[in-house]
Design a protein around this motif. Structure first.
Motif, PDB file in Angstrom:
ATOM      1  N   UNK A 278     -30.700  27.344   8.106  1.00 32.33           N
ATOM      2  CA  UNK A 278     -30.589  26.962   9.509  1.00 32.33           C
ATOM      3  C   UNK A 278     -30.961  28.143  10.408  1.00 32.33           C
ATOM      4  N   UNK A 279     -31.159  27.844  11.692  1.00 31.54           N
ATOM      5  CA  UNK A 279     -31.585  28.831  12.677  1.00 31.54           C
ATOM      6  C   UNK A 279     -30.547  28.983  13.775  1.00 31.54           C
ATOM      7  N   UNK A 280     -30.303  30.220  14.163  1.00 26.99           N
ATOM      8  CA  UNK A 280     -29.464  30.534  15.321  1.00 26.99           C
ATOM      9  C   UNK A 280     -30.393  30.981  16.438  1.00 26.99           C
ATOM     10  N   UNK A 281     -30.319  30.307  17.583  1.00 27.82           N
ATOM     11  CA  UNK A 281     -31.199  30.603  18.712  1.00 27.82           C
ATOM     12  C   UNK A 281     -30.388  30.988  19.941  1.00 27.82           C
ATOM     13  N   UNK A 282     -31.008  31.783  20.811  1.00 27.46           N
ATOM     14  CA  UNK A 282     -30.435  32.044  22.122  1.00 27.46           C
ATOM     15  C   UNK A 282     -29.360  33.101  22.185  1.00 27.46           C
ATOM     16  N   UNK A 283     -29.329  34.039  21.252  1.00 30.19           N
ATOM     17  CA  UNK A 283     -28.362  35.137  21.331  1.00 30.19           C
ATOM     18  C   UNK A 283     -28.872  36.177  22.330  1.00 30.19           C
ATOM     19  N   UNK A 284     -27.942  36.759  23.085  1.00 31.46           N
ATOM     20  CA  UNK A 284     -28.337  37.711  24.124  1.00 31.46           C
ATOM     21  C   UNK A 284     -27.337  38.853  24.195  1.00 31.46           C
ATOM     22  N   UNK A 285     -27.831  40.076  23.923  1.00 30.94           N
ATOM     23  CA  UNK A 285     -27.043  41.294  24.081  1.00 30.94           C
ATOM     24  C   UNK A 285     -27.913  42.329  24.780  1.00 30.94           C
ATOM     25  N   UNK A 286     -27.432  42.872  25.878  1.00 37.20           N
ATOM     26  CA  UNK A 286     -28.198  43.868  26.630  1.00 37.20           C
ATOM     27  C   UNK A 286     -27.242  44.947  27.114  1.00 37.20           C
ATOM     28  N   UNK A 287     -27.251  46.091  26.423  1.00 43.42           N
ATOM     29  CA  UNK A 287     -26.320  47.165  26.742  1.00 43.42           C
ATOM     30  C   UNK A 287     -26.994  48.511  26.543  1.00 43.42           C
ATOM     31  N   UNK A 288     -26.818  49.418  27.505  1.00 42.95           N
ATOM     32  CA  UNK A 288     -27.377  50.761  27.376  1.00 42.95           C
ATOM     33  C   UNK A 288     -26.499  51.659  26.532  1.00 42.95           C
ATOM     34  N   UNK A 289     -25.267  51.254  26.280  1.00 46.60           N
ATOM     35  CA  UNK A 289     -24.320  52.128  25.571  1.00 46.60           C
ATOM     36  C   UNK A 289     -23.909  51.614  24.195  1.00 46.60           C
ATOM     37  N   UNK A 290     -24.042  50.319  23.949  1.00 48.98           N
ATOM     38  CA  UNK A 290     -23.563  49.748  22.694  1.00 48.98           C
ATOM     39  C   UNK A 290     -24.515  50.061  21.550  1.00 48.98           C
ATOM     40  N   UNK A 291     -23.976  50.446  20.418  1.00 47.19           N
ATOM     41  CA  UNK A 291     -24.741  50.638  19.192  1.00 47.19           C
ATOM     42  C   UNK A 291     -24.349  49.560  18.185  1.00 47.19           C
ATOM     43  N   UNK A 292     -25.178  49.430  17.132  1.00 48.16           N
ATOM     44  CA  UNK A 292     -24.962  48.414  16.092  1.00 48.16           C
ATOM     45  C   UNK A 292     -25.030  47.017  16.714  1.00 48.16           C
ATOM     46  N   UNK A 293     -26.251  46.632  17.058  1.00 44.16           N
ATOM     47  CA  UNK A 293     -26.499  45.386  17.779  1.00 44.16           C
ATOM     48  C   UNK A 293     -27.450  44.506  16.968  1.00 44.16           C
ATOM     49  N   UNK A 294     -27.163  43.218  16.947  1.00 40.19           N
ATOM     50  CA  UNK A 294     -27.976  42.209  16.278  1.00 40.19           C
ATOM     51  C   UNK A 294     -27.121  40.976  16.089  1.00 40.19           C
ATOM     52  N   UNK A 295     -27.584  40.010  15.287  1.00 42.43           N
ATOM     53  CA  UNK A 295     -26.679  38.929  14.899  1.00 42.43           C
ATOM     54  C   UNK A 295     -25.433  39.548  14.279  1.00 42.43           C
ATOM     55  N   UNK A 296     -25.642  40.519  13.412  1.00 38.22           N
ATOM     56  CA  UNK A 296     -24.570  41.337  12.847  1.00 38.22           C
ATOM     57  C   UNK A 296     -24.687  42.752  13.391  1.00 38.22           C
ATOM     58  N   UNK A 297     -23.543  43.341  13.695  1.00 36.59           N
ATOM     59  CA  UNK A 297     -23.549  44.740  14.076  1.00 36.59           C
ATOM     60  C   UNK A 297     -23.636  45.637  12.856  1.00 36.59           C
ATOM     61  N   UNK A 298     -22.777  45.347  11.865  1.00 34.79           N
ATOM     62  CA  UNK A 298     -22.716  46.187  10.666  1.00 34.79           C
ATOM     63  C   UNK A 298     -22.448  45.299   9.455  1.00 34.79           C
ATOM     64  N   UNK A 299     -23.432  45.185   8.572  1.00 38.90           N
ATOM     65  CA  UNK A 299     -23.276  44.498   7.289  1.00 38.90           C
ATOM     66  C   UNK A 299     -22.855  45.549   6.275  1.00 38.90           C
ATOM     67  N   UNK A 300     -21.632  45.440   5.773  1.00 34.55           N
ATOM     68  CA  UNK A 300     -21.070  46.477   4.929  1.00 34.55           C
ATOM     69  C   UNK A 300     -21.467  46.367   3.464  1.00 34.55           C
ATOM     70  N   UNK A 301     -21.062  47.354   2.707  1.00 30.25           N
ATOM     71  CA  UNK A 301     -21.365  47.407   1.281  1.00 30.25           C
ATOM     72  C   UNK A 301     -20.778  46.191   0.569  1.00 30.25           C
ATOM     73  N   UNK A 302     -21.598  45.537  -0.257  1.00 28.04           N
ATOM     74  CA  UNK A 302     -21.153  44.366  -1.005  1.00 28.04           C
ATOM     75  C   UNK A 302     -21.326  43.057  -0.272  1.00 28.04           C
ATOM     76  N   UNK A 303     -21.651  43.110   1.016  1.00 29.71           N
ATOM     77  CA  UNK A 303     -21.838  41.891   1.811  1.00 29.71           C
ATOM     78  C   UNK A 303     -23.241  41.325   1.603  1.00 29.71           C
ATOM     79  N   UNK A 304     -23.384  40.021   1.873  1.00 35.60           N
ATOM     80  CA  UNK A 304     -24.685  39.357   1.798  1.00 35.60           C
ATOM     81  C   UNK A 304     -24.873  38.468   3.015  1.00 35.60           C
TER      82      UNK A 304
END
Length: 259
Positions: free
Chosen positions: A103-129
């Motif tokens: 499936x598809x996720x559409x229309x996500x919006x994040x706009x920040x000059x200070x935030x790090x780790x940005x995307x659908x996921x901010x941080x995919x950790x060890x062992x995650x899929x």
């Protein structure tokens, strides 16, 4: 024990007897996500410390529309957009399985000059899929570590695609992942990757030398660094100096080849 639930959005549906999400022959606890409110709830739920949970998309999901115009640039009016908070943080890395079921996720919006780790996921950790998930018509902009699927990836991203704008203010920006220390497999990006500085790539802005990138494709000349220089699939260390792709890891394609 589950941490405090802080989201005001509709909670996702927890199942315990439907899915073997990790392939071990046993049914797992899995949250079914079927709308944008439940997706926001899941992000909030993970980010307060419930970061080992699993999830499945049951349908395509749209959060805002349209985020990008027909020319592939950010819509001029973003005032009514709901802001996306990426799933997983440096202190609560996502360590479960997220299966988009194609499936598809559409229309996500994040706009920040200070935030790090940005995307659908901010941080995919060890062992995650994170697998079988598309991200379309979306815009992700942050300070550093910005990617269409994940800002930072220490797990496995496989069979995913992105068509969005990914941008940052400093470094590590990529079509699939901002920075990867592990694995990206069978993924492609046809969106724009724009870094104001360096470490910019069509697939990943930066990778650890031992990372495994295989069978990944990106739109030719989709990624540009702070000097406007086109970059390859894996980000470079210095403005204007590209890092050659390994032909088995990531390959550029023209728009005609993607058609």
């Amino acid at each position: 024990m589950e941490k405090e639930k802080v989201s005001k959005n509709e909670s996702a549906n927890l199942t315990t007897d439907k899915y073997d999400i990790n392939g071990d022959g046993k049914k797992d606890s899995v949250y079914e996500i079927s709308n944008a409110g439940q997706l926001h709830w899941f992000s909030d739920f993970v980010n307060v410390g419930n970061n080992t949970v699993n999830a499945i998309l049951t349908c395509d999901i749209t959060d805002n529309t349209p985020v990008l115009t027909s020319y592939g640039i950010l819509n001029s009016d973003t005032s009514e957009f709901k802001v996306w908070s990426p799933i997983g943080t440096s202190s609560a890395q996502f360590k479960g399985v997220f299966d988009g079921q194609c499936h598809t996720i559409s229309g996500l919006y994040t706009d920040s000059e200070t935030q790090s780790e940005v995307g659908l996921f901010g941080y995919v950790g060890q062992g995650a899929t994170v697998k079988k998930t598309g991200v379309d018509d979306s815009y992700f902009s942050g300070n550093t570590y910005v990617g269409g699927i994940a800002g930072r990836n220490a797990g496995t991203i496989e069979n995913c695609y992105t068509y969005c704008i990914v941008a940052d203010g400093t470094s590590y920006v990529g079509g699939i992942s901002g920075y990867t220390v592990s694995s990206i497999k069978n993924c492609y990006n046809t969106g724009i990757v724009d870094s104001s500085d360096n470490y910019c790539g069509g697939i990943s802005g930066g990778v650890l030398a031992t990372s495994n990138l295989s069978n990944c494709y990106y739109l030719s000349e989709c990624a540009k660094d702070g000097k406007g220089t086109s970059q390859n699939g894996i980000g470079n260390a210095t403005n204007g100096n590209t890092t050659a792709d390994n032909g088995t890891s990531s390959t550029s394609k023209t728009i005609e080849e993607f058609a």
